[in-house]
Design a protein around this motif. Structure first.
Motif, PDB file in Angstrom:
ATOM      1  N   THR B  84       0.834  -1.203   0.000  1.00  0.00           N
ATOM      2  CA  THR B  84       0.000   0.000   0.000  1.00  0.00           C
ATOM      3  C   THR B  84       0.865   1.248   0.000  1.00  0.00           C
ATOM      4  O   THR B  84       1.853   1.338   0.728  1.00  0.00           O
ATOM      5  CB  THR B  84      -0.925   0.006   1.229  1.00  0.00           C
ATOM      6  OG1 THR B  84      -1.864  -1.063   1.102  1.00  0.00           O
ATOM      7  CG2 THR B  84      -1.672   1.330   1.362  1.00  0.00           C
ATOM      8  N   GLY B  85       0.501   2.208  -0.858  1.00  0.00           N
ATOM      9  CA  GLY B  85       1.247   3.457  -0.922  1.00  0.00           C
ATOM     10  C   GLY B  85       0.978   4.190  -2.223  1.00  0.00           C
ATOM     11  O   GLY B  85       0.160   3.763  -3.036  1.00  0.00           O
ATOM     12  N   LEU B  86       1.682   5.291  -2.406  1.00  0.00           N
ATOM     13  CA  LEU B  86       1.595   6.089  -3.632  1.00  0.00           C
ATOM     14  C   LEU B  86       2.791   5.727  -4.507  1.00  0.00           C
ATOM     15  O   LEU B  86       3.940   5.858  -4.064  1.00  0.00           O
ATOM     16  CB  LEU B  86       1.605   7.579  -3.294  1.00  0.00           C
ATOM     17  CG  LEU B  86       1.559   8.547  -4.470  1.00  0.00           C
ATOM     18  CD1 LEU B  86       0.207   8.462  -5.173  1.00  0.00           C
ATOM     19  CD2 LEU B  86       1.805   9.985  -3.994  1.00  0.00           C
ATOM     20  N   TYR B  87       2.528   5.271  -5.727  1.00  0.00           N
ATOM     21  CA  TYR B  87       3.588   4.895  -6.656  1.00  0.00           C
ATOM     22  C   TYR B  87       3.749   6.016  -7.687  1.00  0.00           C
ATOM     23  O   TYR B  87       2.803   6.374  -8.381  1.00  0.00           O
ATOM     24  CB  TYR B  87       3.267   3.571  -7.334  1.00  0.00           C
ATOM     25  CG  TYR B  87       3.402   2.405  -6.377  1.00  0.00           C
ATOM     26  CD1 TYR B  87       2.374   2.090  -5.494  1.00  0.00           C
ATOM     27  CD2 TYR B  87       4.567   1.652  -6.314  1.00  0.00           C
ATOM     28  CE1 TYR B  87       2.501   1.063  -4.583  1.00  0.00           C
ATOM     29  CE2 TYR B  87       4.698   0.611  -5.415  1.00  0.00           C
ATOM     30  CZ  TYR B  87       3.661   0.326  -4.547  1.00  0.00           C
ATOM     31  OH  TYR B  87       3.794  -0.694  -3.643  1.00  0.00           O
ATOM     32  N   LEU B  88       4.971   6.525  -7.768  1.00  0.00           N
ATOM     33  CA  LEU B  88       5.277   7.642  -8.657  1.00  0.00           C
ATOM     34  C   LEU B  88       6.282   7.210  -9.706  1.00  0.00           C
ATOM     35  O   LEU B  88       7.284   6.575  -9.381  1.00  0.00           O
ATOM     36  CB  LEU B  88       5.896   8.791  -7.847  1.00  0.00           C
ATOM     37  CG  LEU B  88       5.000   9.467  -6.816  1.00  0.00           C
ATOM     38  CD1 LEU B  88       5.839  10.196  -5.778  1.00  0.00           C
ATOM     39  CD2 LEU B  88       4.043  10.434  -7.477  1.00  0.00           C
ATOM     40  N   CYS B  89       6.001   7.537 -10.965  1.00  0.00           N
ATOM     41  CA  CYS B  89       7.029   7.374 -11.982  1.00  0.00           C
ATOM     42  C   CYS B  89       7.647   8.742 -12.251  1.00  0.00           C
ATOM     43  O   CYS B  89       7.005   9.784 -12.055  1.00  0.00           O
ATOM     44  CB  CYS B  89       6.494   6.749 -13.254  1.00  0.00           C
ATOM     45  SG  CYS B  89       5.380   7.776 -14.219  1.00  0.00           S
ATOM     46  N   ALA B  90       8.896   8.737 -12.670  1.00  0.00           N
ATOM     47  CA  ALA B  90       9.614   9.978 -12.910  1.00  0.00           C
ATOM     48  C   ALA B  90      10.631   9.744 -14.005  1.00  0.00           C
ATOM     49  O   ALA B  90      11.249   8.675 -14.060  1.00  0.00           O
ATOM     50  CB  ALA B  90      10.313  10.449 -11.633  1.00  0.00           C
ATOM     51  N   GLY B  91      10.817  10.735 -14.881  1.00  0.00           N
ATOM     52  CA  GLY B  91      11.700  10.549 -16.016  1.00  0.00           C
ATOM     53  C   GLY B  91      12.736  11.635 -16.168  1.00  0.00           C
ATOM     54  O   GLY B  91      12.505  12.799 -15.808  1.00  0.00           O
ATOM     55  N   PHE B  92      13.892  11.223 -16.684  1.00  0.00           N
ATOM     56  CA  PHE B  92      14.947  12.151 -17.061  1.00  0.00           C
ATOM     57  C   PHE B  92      14.915  12.363 -18.568  1.00  0.00           C
ATOM     58  O   PHE B  92      14.875  11.401 -19.334  1.00  0.00           O
ATOM     59  CB  PHE B  92      16.322  11.570 -16.721  1.00  0.00           C
ATOM     60  CG  PHE B  92      16.759  11.748 -15.303  1.00  0.00           C
ATOM     61  CD1 PHE B  92      16.907  10.651 -14.482  1.00  0.00           C
ATOM     62  CD2 PHE B  92      17.051  13.006 -14.792  1.00  0.00           C
ATOM     63  CE1 PHE B  92      17.332  10.788 -13.173  1.00  0.00           C
ATOM     64  CE2 PHE B  92      17.481  13.156 -13.482  1.00  0.00           C
ATOM     65  CZ  PHE B  92      17.626  12.039 -12.676  1.00  0.00           C
ATOM     66  N   SER B  93      14.957  13.638 -18.954  1.00  0.00           N
ATOM     67  CA  SER B  93      15.145  13.978 -20.358  1.00  0.00           C
ATOM     68  C   SER B  93      16.383  14.858 -20.430  1.00  0.00           C
ATOM     69  O   SER B  93      16.381  15.988 -19.958  1.00  0.00           O
ATOM     70  CB  SER B  93      13.924  14.722 -20.892  1.00  0.00           C
ATOM     71  OG  SER B  93      14.106  15.054 -22.242  1.00  0.00           O
ATOM     72  N   GLY B  94      17.465  14.337 -20.985  1.00  0.00           N
ATOM     73  CA  GLY B  94      18.732  15.048 -20.925  1.00  0.00           C
ATOM     74  C   GLY B  94      19.217  15.105 -19.495  1.00  0.00           C
ATOM     75  O   GLY B  94      19.013  14.173 -18.720  1.00  0.00           O
ATOM     76  N   ASN B  95      19.831  16.214 -19.105  1.00  0.00           N
ATOM     77  CA  ASN B  95      20.336  16.361 -17.747  1.00  0.00           C
ATOM     78  C   ASN B  95      19.469  17.274 -16.896  1.00  0.00           C
ATOM     79  O   ASN B  95      19.899  17.750 -15.849  1.00  0.00           O
ATOM     80  CB  ASN B  95      21.769  16.888 -17.772  1.00  0.00           C
ATOM     81  CG  ASN B  95      22.739  15.803 -18.170  1.00  0.00           C
ATOM     82  OD1 ASN B  95      22.478  14.629 -17.974  1.00  0.00           O
ATOM     83  ND2 ASN B  95      23.851  16.200 -18.747  1.00  0.00           N
ATOM     84  N   THR B  96      18.241  17.547 -17.346  1.00  0.00           N
ATOM     85  CA  THR B  96      17.324  18.352 -16.536  1.00  0.00           C
ATOM     86  C   THR B  96      16.787  17.505 -15.399  1.00  0.00           C
ATOM     87  O   THR B  96      16.792  16.267 -15.474  1.00  0.00           O
ATOM     88  CB  THR B  96      16.161  18.879 -17.382  1.00  0.00           C
ATOM     89  OG1 THR B  96      15.494  17.766 -17.993  1.00  0.00           O
ATOM     90  CG2 THR B  96      16.671  19.812 -18.470  1.00  0.00           C
ATOM     91  N   PRO B  97      16.335  18.157 -14.301  1.00  0.00           N
ATOM     92  CA  PRO B  97      15.835  17.382 -13.157  1.00  0.00           C
ATOM     93  C   PRO B  97      14.660  16.478 -13.514  1.00  0.00           C
ATOM     94  O   PRO B  97      13.973  16.682 -14.508  1.00  0.00           O
ATOM     95  CB  PRO B  97      15.420  18.471 -12.164  1.00  0.00           C
ATOM     96  CG  PRO B  97      16.276  19.635 -12.506  1.00  0.00           C
ATOM     97  CD  PRO B  97      16.412  19.591 -13.992  1.00  0.00           C
ATOM     98  N   LEU B  98      14.426  15.505 -12.642  1.00  0.00           N
ATOM     99  CA  LEU B  98      13.340  14.561 -12.830  1.00  0.00           C
ATOM    100  C   LEU B  98      11.996  15.265 -12.959  1.00  0.00           C
ATOM    101  O   LEU B  98      11.697  16.208 -12.227  1.00  0.00           O
ATOM    102  CB  LEU B  98      13.257  13.611 -11.636  1.00  0.00           C
ATOM    103  CG  LEU B  98      14.159  12.392 -11.618  1.00  0.00           C
ATOM    104  CD1 LEU B  98      13.990  11.663 -10.282  1.00  0.00           C
ATOM    105  CD2 LEU B  98      13.869  11.466 -12.776  1.00  0.00           C
ATOM    106  N   VAL B  99      11.191  14.749 -13.892  1.00  0.00           N
ATOM    107  CA  VAL B  99       9.792  15.149 -14.018  1.00  0.00           C
ATOM    108  C   VAL B  99       8.958  13.998 -13.478  1.00  0.00           C
ATOM    109  O   VAL B  99       9.157  12.846 -13.866  1.00  0.00           O
ATOM    110  CB  VAL B  99       9.431  15.419 -15.490  1.00  0.00           C
ATOM    111  CG1 VAL B  99       7.931  15.659 -15.624  1.00  0.00           C
ATOM    112  CG2 VAL B  99      10.216  16.605 -16.016  1.00  0.00           C
ATOM    113  N   PHE B 100       8.017  14.311 -12.589  1.00  0.00           N
ATOM    114  CA  PHE B 100       7.220  13.285 -11.933  1.00  0.00           C
ATOM    115  C   PHE B 100       5.805  13.221 -12.499  1.00  0.00           C
ATOM    116  O   PHE B 100       5.218  14.249 -12.870  1.00  0.00           O
ATOM    117  CB  PHE B 100       7.113  13.572 -10.429  1.00  0.00           C
ATOM    118  CG  PHE B 100       8.345  13.226  -9.649  1.00  0.00           C
ATOM    119  CD1 PHE B 100       9.411  14.095  -9.594  1.00  0.00           C
ATOM    120  CD2 PHE B 100       8.429  12.015  -8.975  1.00  0.00           C
ATOM    121  CE1 PHE B 100      10.555  13.773  -8.878  1.00  0.00           C
ATOM    122  CE2 PHE B 100       9.564  11.678  -8.254  1.00  0.00           C
ATOM    123  CZ  PHE B 100      10.633  12.557  -8.208  1.00  0.00           C
ATOM    124  N   GLY B 101       5.259  11.998 -12.531  1.00  0.00           N
ATOM    125  CA  GLY B 101       3.839  11.833 -12.775  1.00  0.00           C
ATOM    126  C   GLY B 101       3.058  12.149 -11.506  1.00  0.00           C
ATOM    127  O   GLY B 101       3.641  12.383 -10.445  1.00  0.00           O
TER     128      GLY B 101
END
Lengths: 117, 110
Positions: B84-101
């Motif tokens: 049980t919990g909140l599942y987050l995906c996050a992506g790197f595009s180039g060297n910019t910080p992570l973008v989260f869903g």
């Protein structure tokens, strides 16, 4: 290892007041970040830093300021608090300086829950 | 701004059931990460996937990165209340910080 330490854990501010959210990491990470998390909205980047003396804006920087005078500390300053800044704030760090940046995960603190009334 | 869309937003299942959550984007990511967040805590990294088509397993959790590196999935086998919990995906595009869903909130009922 303590990892990423955030203080305070909770705070209530009145509109127009100012405060600093503290963040410290002991992993010698180069990169540090501030995110805010609102219900159902995921994490949004406020500011980040790639090293001491270097900071850059994220997606939602308005109303906030940061500084990075040491590798370990990355405080977030709120000037003239507004109700829209009610949120949970997370500090994170990553990247020891070697290897591929995008292969490293973020280490998060446990957050500061801020309410502006 | 790259967007990561997660589905479903909420999921409530019985202990022992299997489930899959999805993370989709129209953008290509150099790597994608999954985090789990419990109430009152910060997100904790579960896995990083880097290569298109890559599959990683973490006990009962299976993570897959799409061939085109635009999407990912998380499959949990025989879910337990501890999942049980909140599942987050996050992506790197180039060297910019992570973008989260925005996350998938999972509740596993005993």
């Amino acid at each position: 290892n303590a990892g990423v330490t955030q203080t305070p854990k909770f705070r209530i501010l009145k509109i127009g007041q100012s405060m600093t959210l503290q963040c410290a990491q002991d992993m010698n990470h180069n990169y540090m970040y501030w995110y805010r998390q609102d219900p159902g909205m995921g994490l949004k980047l406020i500011y980040y830093s790639v090293g001491a003396g270097i900071t850059d804006k994220g997606e939602v920087p308005n109303g906030y300021n940061v500084s990075r005078s040491t590798t370990e500390d990355f405080p977030l300053r709120l000037e003239l608090a507004a109700p829209s800044q009610t949120s949970v704030y997370f500090c994170a760090s990553s990247y020891p300086g070697t290897g591929t940046l995008t292969n490293y995960g973020y280490t998060f603190g446990s957050g500061t829950r801020l309410t502006v009334v | 701004t790259q967007l990561l869309e997660q589905s479903p937003q909420f999921l409530s299942i019985q202990e022992g059931e299997n489930l899959t959550v999805y993370c989709n984007s129209s953008s290509v990511f150099s790597s994608l990460q999954w985090y789990r967040q419990e109430p009152g805590e910060g997100p904790v990294l579960l896995v990083t996937v880097v290569t298109g088509g890559e599959v990683k397993k973490l006990k009962r959790l299976t993570f897959q990165f799409g061939d085109a590196r635009k999407d990912s999935s998380l499959h949990i086998t025989a879910a337990q209340p501890g999942d049980t919990g909140l599942y987050l995906c996050a992506g790197f595009s180039g060297n910019t910080p992570l973008v989260f869903g925005k996350g998938t909130r999972l509740s596993v009922i005993a």
